[in-house]
Motif scaffolding. Structure first.
Motif, PDB file in Angstrom:
ATOM      1  N   GLY A 282      27.895   7.000  53.915  1.00  0.00           N
ATOM      2  CA  GLY A 282      28.439   6.512  52.770  1.00  0.00           C
ATOM      3  C   GLY A 282      27.027   6.090  52.020  1.00  0.00           C
ATOM      4  N   ASP A 283      25.901   6.224  52.391  1.00  0.00           N
ATOM      5  CA  ASP A 283      24.727   5.357  51.725  1.00  0.00           C
ATOM      6  C   ASP A 283      24.743   6.767  49.969  1.00  0.00           C
ATOM      7  OD1 ASP A 283      24.005   3.427  52.709  1.00  0.00           O
ATOM      8  OD2 ASP A 283      22.478   4.351  53.072  1.00  0.00           O
ATOM      9  N   ILE A 284      25.194   5.956  49.210  1.00  0.00           N
ATOM     10  CA  ILE A 284      24.667   6.759  47.171  1.00  0.00           C
ATOM     11  C   ILE A 284      22.820   7.141  47.361  1.00  0.00           C
ATOM     12  CG2 ILE A 284      24.887   7.303  44.764  1.00  0.00           C
ATOM     13  CD1 ILE A 284      27.673   7.957  47.076  1.00  0.00           C
ATOM     14  N   TYR A 285      22.200   8.219  46.673  1.00  0.00           N
ATOM     15  CA  TYR A 285      21.420   8.813  47.344  1.00  0.00           C
ATOM     16  C   TYR A 285      20.413   9.665  46.373  1.00  0.00           C
ATOM     17  CZ  TYR A 285      16.443  11.244  48.094  1.00  0.00           C
ATOM     18  OH  TYR A 285      15.953  11.846  47.886  1.00  0.00           O
ATOM     19  N   PHE A 286      19.701   8.316  45.234  1.00  0.00           N
ATOM     20  CA  PHE A 286      19.631   9.301  43.906  1.00  0.00           C
ATOM     21  C   PHE A 286      17.944   9.694  43.974  1.00  0.00           C
ATOM     22  CE2 PHE A 286      19.610   8.510  39.276  1.00  0.00           C
ATOM     23  CZ  PHE A 286      18.616   9.646  38.624  1.00  0.00           C
ATOM     24  N   CYS A 287      17.397  10.634  43.576  1.00  0.00           N
ATOM     25  CA  CYS A 287      16.129  11.114  43.687  1.00  0.00           C
ATOM     26  C   CYS A 287      15.841  11.782  41.969  1.00  0.00           C
ATOM     27  CB  CYS A 287      16.121  12.796  44.820  1.00  0.00           C
ATOM     28  SG  CYS A 287      14.269  13.406  44.193  1.00  0.00           S
ATOM     29  N   THR A 288      15.191  11.069  41.662  1.00  0.00           N
ATOM     30  CA  THR A 288      15.063  11.833  39.748  1.00  0.00           C
ATOM     31  C   THR A 288      14.167  12.902  39.651  1.00  0.00           C
ATOM     32  OG1 THR A 288      13.348  10.548  39.624  1.00  0.00           O
ATOM     33  CG2 THR A 288      15.529   9.554  38.878  1.00  0.00           C
ATOM     34  N   ALA A 289      13.752  13.396  40.570  1.00  0.00           N
ATOM     35  CA  ALA A 289      13.026  14.676  40.795  1.00  0.00           C
ATOM     36  C   ALA A 289      13.821  16.417  39.552  1.00  0.00           C
ATOM     37  CB  ALA A 289      11.905  15.343  41.958  1.00  0.00           C
ATOM     38  N   ASP A 290      12.941  17.385  39.490  1.00  0.00           N
ATOM     39  CA  ASP A 290      14.002  17.954  39.063  1.00  0.00           C
ATOM     40  C   ASP A 290      13.065  19.335  40.347  1.00  0.00           C
ATOM     41  OD1 ASP A 290      14.265  20.126  36.242  1.00  0.00           O
ATOM     42  OD2 ASP A 290      14.175  20.626  38.086  1.00  0.00           O
ATOM     43  N   ILE A 291      14.268  20.063  40.603  1.00  0.00           N
ATOM     44  CA  ILE A 291      14.908  20.676  41.755  1.00  0.00           C
ATOM     45  C   ILE A 291      13.712  22.248  41.414  1.00  0.00           C
ATOM     46  CG2 ILE A 291      15.987  22.657  42.833  1.00  0.00           C
ATOM     47  CD1 ILE A 291      18.785  20.548  42.254  1.00  0.00           C
ATOM     48  N   GLY A 292      12.912  22.067  39.991  1.00  0.00           N
ATOM     49  CA  GLY A 292      11.908  23.128  39.649  1.00  0.00           C
ATOM     50  C   GLY A 292      10.727  22.659  40.421  1.00  0.00           C
ATOM     51  N   GLY A 296      12.096  18.153  44.853  1.00  0.00           N
ATOM     52  CA  GLY A 296      13.099  17.978  44.250  1.00  0.00           C
ATOM     53  C   GLY A 296      13.774  19.042  45.651  1.00  0.00           C
ATOM     54  N   HIS A 297      13.499  20.630  46.423  1.00  0.00           N
ATOM     55  CA  HIS A 297      13.493  21.425  46.959  1.00  0.00           C
ATOM     56  C   HIS A 297      13.829  20.499  48.359  1.00  0.00           C
ATOM     57  CE1 HIS A 297      12.426  24.442  44.563  1.00  0.00           C
ATOM     58  NE2 HIS A 297      12.111  25.623  45.207  1.00  0.00           N
ATOM     59  N   SER A 298      12.746  19.318  48.171  1.00  0.00           N
ATOM     60  CA  SER A 298      13.293  19.112  49.734  1.00  0.00           C
ATOM     61  C   SER A 298      14.416  17.568  50.424  1.00  0.00           C
ATOM     62  CB  SER A 298      11.396  18.944  50.474  1.00  0.00           C
ATOM     63  OG  SER A 298      10.570  19.869  50.337  1.00  0.00           O
ATOM     64  N   TYR A 299      14.148  16.882  48.989  1.00  0.00           N
ATOM     65  CA  TYR A 299      15.377  15.466  49.024  1.00  0.00           C
ATOM     66  C   TYR A 299      16.070  15.389  48.133  1.00  0.00           C
ATOM     67  CZ  TYR A 299      11.354  14.628  52.208  1.00  0.00           C
ATOM     68  OH  TYR A 299      10.417  14.890  52.851  1.00  0.00           O
ATOM     69  N   ILE A 300      16.397  16.417  46.758  1.00  0.00           N
ATOM     70  CA  ILE A 300      17.202  16.420  46.325  1.00  0.00           C
ATOM     71  C   ILE A 300      18.338  16.973  47.306  1.00  0.00           C
ATOM     72  CG2 ILE A 300      18.578  17.182  43.853  1.00  0.00           C
ATOM     73  CD1 ILE A 300      16.670  15.907  42.577  1.00  0.00           C
ATOM     74  N   ILE A 301      18.029  18.979  47.550  1.00  0.00           N
ATOM     75  CA  ILE A 301      19.031  20.005  48.330  1.00  0.00           C
ATOM     76  C   ILE A 301      19.119  19.683  49.719  1.00  0.00           C
ATOM     77  CG2 ILE A 301      19.608  21.618  48.404  1.00  0.00           C
ATOM     78  CD1 ILE A 301      18.446  22.709  45.644  1.00  0.00           C
ATOM     79  N   TYR A 302      18.018  20.089  50.473  1.00  0.00           N
ATOM     80  CA  TYR A 302      17.406  20.673  51.816  1.00  0.00           C
ATOM     81  C   TYR A 302      17.328  18.823  52.616  1.00  0.00           C
ATOM     82  CZ  TYR A 302      16.381  25.450  50.683  1.00  0.00           C
ATOM     83  OH  TYR A 302      17.350  26.356  50.135  1.00  0.00           O
ATOM     84  N   ALA A 309      23.925  14.032  53.950  1.00  0.00           N
ATOM     85  CA  ALA A 309      24.182  13.266  52.973  1.00  0.00           C
ATOM     86  C   ALA A 309      24.740  13.470  51.678  1.00  0.00           C
ATOM     87  CB  ALA A 309      22.814  12.239  52.414  1.00  0.00           C
ATOM     88  N   THR A 310      25.156  12.308  50.414  1.00  0.00           N
ATOM     89  CA  THR A 310      25.370  12.405  49.520  1.00  0.00           C
ATOM     90  C   THR A 310      24.119  12.397  48.835  1.00  0.00           C
ATOM     91  OG1 THR A 310      27.220  11.424  49.975  1.00  0.00           O
ATOM     92  CG2 THR A 310      26.749  11.333  47.332  1.00  0.00           C
ATOM     93  N   THR A 311      24.017  13.463  47.656  1.00  0.00           N
ATOM     94  CA  THR A 311      22.743  13.027  46.556  1.00  0.00           C
ATOM     95  C   THR A 311      23.211  13.206  45.593  1.00  0.00           C
ATOM     96  OG1 THR A 311      20.780  14.643  46.806  1.00  0.00           O
ATOM     97  CG2 THR A 311      22.660  15.721  47.451  1.00  0.00           C
ATOM     98  N   MET A 312      22.703  12.965  44.785  1.00  0.00           N
ATOM     99  CA  MET A 312      22.680  12.609  43.202  1.00  0.00           C
ATOM    100  C   MET A 312      21.829  13.649  42.618  1.00  0.00           C
ATOM    101  SD  MET A 312      24.037   9.573  41.739  1.00  0.00           S
ATOM    102  CE  MET A 312      23.984  10.380  40.301  1.00  0.00           C
ATOM    103  N   MET A 313      21.897  14.147  41.149  1.00  0.00           N
ATOM    104  CA  MET A 313      21.406  15.379  40.426  1.00  0.00           C
ATOM    105  C   MET A 313      21.981  15.351  39.115  1.00  0.00           C
ATOM    106  SD  MET A 313      22.150  19.495  41.384  1.00  0.00           S
ATOM    107  CE  MET A 313      21.211  20.256  40.151  1.00  0.00           C
ATOM    108  N   PHE A 314      20.697  14.853  38.923  1.00  0.00           N
ATOM    109  CA  PHE A 314      20.901  13.210  37.242  1.00  0.00           C
ATOM    110  C   PHE A 314      20.056  15.850  36.533  1.00  0.00           C
ATOM    111  CE2 PHE A 314      19.325  11.377  33.545  1.00  0.00           C
ATOM    112  CZ  PHE A 314      19.844  11.338  33.338  1.00  0.00           C
ATOM    113  N   GLU A 315      20.918  15.726  34.820  1.00  0.00           N
ATOM    114  CA  GLU A 315      20.528  16.323  34.301  1.00  0.00           C
ATOM    115  C   GLU A 315      19.660  16.055  33.165  1.00  0.00           C
ATOM    116  OE1 GLU A 315      24.085  18.437  31.647  1.00  0.00           O
ATOM    117  OE2 GLU A 315      22.793  19.845  31.744  1.00  0.00           O
ATOM    118  N   GLY A 316      20.210  14.838  33.197  1.00  0.00           N
ATOM    119  CA  GLY A 316      19.528  14.369  31.842  1.00  0.00           C
ATOM    120  C   GLY A 316      17.651  14.387  32.224  1.00  0.00           C
ATOM    121  N   ILE A 317      17.604  13.390  30.797  1.00  0.00           N
ATOM    122  CA  ILE A 317      16.231  12.143  30.982  1.00  0.00           C
ATOM    123  C   ILE A 317      16.118  10.627  31.262  1.00  0.00           C
ATOM    124  CG2 ILE A 317      14.996  14.049  29.149  1.00  0.00           C
ATOM    125  CD1 ILE A 317      14.775  12.908  27.316  1.00  0.00           C
TER     126      ILE A 317
END
Ligand code: 7RM
Length: 631
Positions: A282-292, A296-302, A309-317
């Motif tokens: 139920g936690d909302i987790y937000f990592c600000t890294a870029d998947i590049g 981003g690979h390890s702690y936004i996606i995989y 979990a529920t992982t956030m993706m932020f497009e901007g800056i």
């Protein structure tokens, strides 16, 4: 997942067990996942002749673990929450069911376009859901993804594509980045002029800017997904098949393609995610890294998806529309865990409290830091102003090569200490050595940080050049993995990473090789020679300082500097642009003709009283010129 440590005793027991009986320690964790066929041999390793395999003989698909397994019992739970660049545009919530369907559908698009198991696919995209979908679709069919950060130049993309002979490129027409519109497809087109391996380009629409679409080569994402179904059984993969290649800079030559393999990487990113962020359902987790980047690979996606979990993706800056954007996102989505880089913290500190004082940050429970040493001032600001004194900070030390977090405090379990990554995670055996490779025992010491025992998430090879991997990481000190970092172990045995001890600089948490920047500068017309070093920078952590010798001295210095910056941008990308350029008539050299970087570093860092002996130089008189010419 049944491997979360909850108390200090849990950590001590887990650590102890991981040292005494590593095979059973990791076997128990790995059993929590879905294996199509169990492994035959848990671990085989040899650091001298570099051979490492985890879960040998095991068969699995990482997307079955990241998607299907969760669709079974919580199809409607958000997997990815996507926050657009423009705060007025709609948020997208992809539930596990939706993400699963979209990944399967796009996996079929890849197959239809000729991608087969083991093929390499280059992904050059902004932070939109399609990026995560593209990554997972590759994994679904056993293709090896190579994500290239959207800030790299055409030249860098083609170097990476050619190094691993990618068959397909996935990109977008354009990207929104703050107020800017970035031309992604144009850059890919430039890159592809010299990439014979690429047969297809799949273009997802983001900005609907005019782009060229070459017949027979370029296809639209939106058209292709209409032609296939959303049924795509997971390809049966070996635990040691490559999952992805990610290029990273070292002290010499071109960036290396770090190779991670499926089984070990999955187990390690999931284990570290669940523990280092103390994730609860139920936690909302937000990592600000870029998947590049690896974070981003390890702690936004995989890692997060493997744990459901529920992982956030932020497009901007962080500064668009203003410097309160991160805090707006935390308030809007009731974020519980926030993971960012010290450079962002230092930059946002500088904007003052008007950007966060009226925002509701009460949902936050845990704060994370990654990418570079966090200075005490930034640590305290983060803790007090953002965490209101209630959120432990987990300062996570790790690298592209380590796959996942290695040294970090477990929130609410490990005592924290500003600027210290504190203690190794279970399974990680750090060791400090002197320059001769002798182990430095005891506490209250400094040395070169090495790791003496394998862990599941570690690098297996560098793409196409196993010798280079051996040489770079496993030959500086016999029988050890060398990190390239200097490290202090204090009186309590806590670890503090002091920074790179090689010719790599860390600019805003991005790794840049000085040799790479020098090569780019040397391509500029009129440049005879250059030398690049790092120096302390208030916001970026380190800045890039370039000493440049020109053929002629009758140039307009300011214009020439700007031209050199353009050349570096073209060759590598804007992230590698020097912060300072100093024109010099020569570089300090030893009698054997080697550049004395130590002196260049001292001058750039303004540490003139510790310059040391310069009399043995071939050209000692140059040192005065360097000092006099510095602003
Ligand atoms: C995750 C990542 C790796 C280099 C590494 C260090 C530095 C990373 C910390 C840190 C001090 C930290 N991968 N580094 N985390 N230094 N404290 N918590 O950044 O491959 O891009 O960079 O970054 O020098 O060797 S990376």
């Amino acid at each position: 997942m049944n491997f979360q440590m909850k108390t200090w005793e849990d950590y001590q027991d887990a650590y102890q067990k991981s040292i005494e009986d590593p095979e059973n320690f990791w076997a128990e964790i790995a059993q929590e996942f879905k294996w199509i066929k169990p492994w035959k041999k848990l671990l085989e390793w040899d650091f001298n002749d570099l051979q490492v395999s985890w879960f040998k003989g095991g068969k699995l698909n990482i997307t079955e673990n990241c998607l299907d397994r969760h669709v079974e019992h919580k199809p409607e739970q958000p997997a990815i929450i996507w926050e657009p660049n423009d705060p007025n545009e709609d948020v997208q919530v992809l539930t596990y069911k939706v993400l699963h369907d979209r990944v399967c559908r796009f996996a079929n698009v890849l197959k239809m376009n000729g991608v087969e198991k083991g093929d390499r696919v280059c992904i050059y995209m902004p932070m939109i859901p399609e990026l995560a979908i593209a990554v997972l679709a590759c994994a679904r069919i056993g293709a090896i993804h190579s994500v290239v950060f959207g800030g790299f130049s055409a030249q860098s993309i083609s170097d990476r594509i050619n190094d691993s002979a990618c068959k397909v490129v996935i990109t977008t027409d354009g990207a929104h980045r703050g107020a800017k519109l970035i031309p992604m497809k144009d850059t890919v087109d430039d890159a592809l002029m010299n990439c014979p391996s690429v047969k297809k380009v799949i273009v997802s629409t983001r900005t609907r800017t005019p782009i060229s679409m070459i017949k027979g080569r370029d296809v639209w994402w939106e058209e292709e997904i209409k032609k296939v179904t959303n049924e795509c059984p997971p390809e049966v993969m070996d635990a040691e098949d490559p999952l992805f290649i990610l290029y990273t800079s070292g002290s010499t030559g071109k960036p290396k393609g770090v190779v991670h393999t499926i089984g070990g990487y999955m187990v390690y990113t999931a284990y570290t995610f669940l523990n280092v962020f103390q994730y609860h359902p139920g936690d909302i987790y937000f990592c600000t890294a870029d998947i590049g980047w690896i974070t981003g690979h390890s702690y936004i996606i995989y890692g997060p998806l493997a744990c459901g979990a529920t992982t956030m993706m932020f497009e901007g800056i962080p500064t668009y529309p203003d410097a309160g954007r991160f805090w707006d996102i935390i308030e809007k989505h009731r974020v519980n865990t926030f993971y960012t880089a010290p450079t962002a913290i230092r930059s946002l500190m500088g904007f003052g409290d008007e950007y966060y004082k009226d925002k509701d940050l009460s949902s936050l429970r845990i704060l994370g830091s990654v990418g570079e040493p966090i200075n005490e001032e930034a640590w305290h600001w983060y803790h007090q102003e953002i965490g209101k004194g209630n959120c432990p900070i987990t300062d996570t030390w790790w690298q592209t090569e380590t796959g996942g977090i290695m040294i970090a405090p477990l929130p609410n379990i490990t005592k924290t200490k500003p600027s210290f990554a504190t203690l190794p995670l279970p399974g990680i055996q750090p060791i400090l050595v002197d320059d001769q490779g002798n182990e430095i025992d005891g506490n209250g010491v400094n040395g070169n940080l090495c790791i003496k025992f394998p862990w599941p998430g570690m690098i297996r090879t560098t793409w196409g050049d196993h010798e280079r991997c051996k040489k770079t990481y496993f030959s500086a000190y016999k029988g050890l993995y060398f990190t390239g970092d200097g490290c202090q172990r204090d009186e309590d045995g806590f670890y503090r990473i002091t920074g790179r001890v090689d010719d790599v600089i860390n600019v805003s948490g991005h790794r840049i090789g000085t040799a790479e920047v020098e090569n780019a500068i040397n391509m500029h017309t009129g440049v005879v020679e250059s030398a690049v070093v790092g120096y302390p920078h208030d916001i970026k952590g380190q800045g890039i300082y370039a000493y440049v010798i020109l053929e002629k001295s009758d140039h307009d210095a300011e214009l020439t500097k700007r031209d050199i910056l353009m050349t570096v941008s073209r060759i590598i990308g804007p992230i590698a642009k020097p912060d300072e350029i100093q024109f010099v008539s020569g570089l300090p050299k030893t009698r054997s003709g080697k550049i004395m970087r130590r002196i260049l570093r001292k001058v750039a860092c303004n540490e003139l009283d510790t310059l040391g002996d310069t009399s043995t130089l071939l050209n000692p008189e140059i040192v005065d010129e360097l000092i006099a010419g510095k602003k």
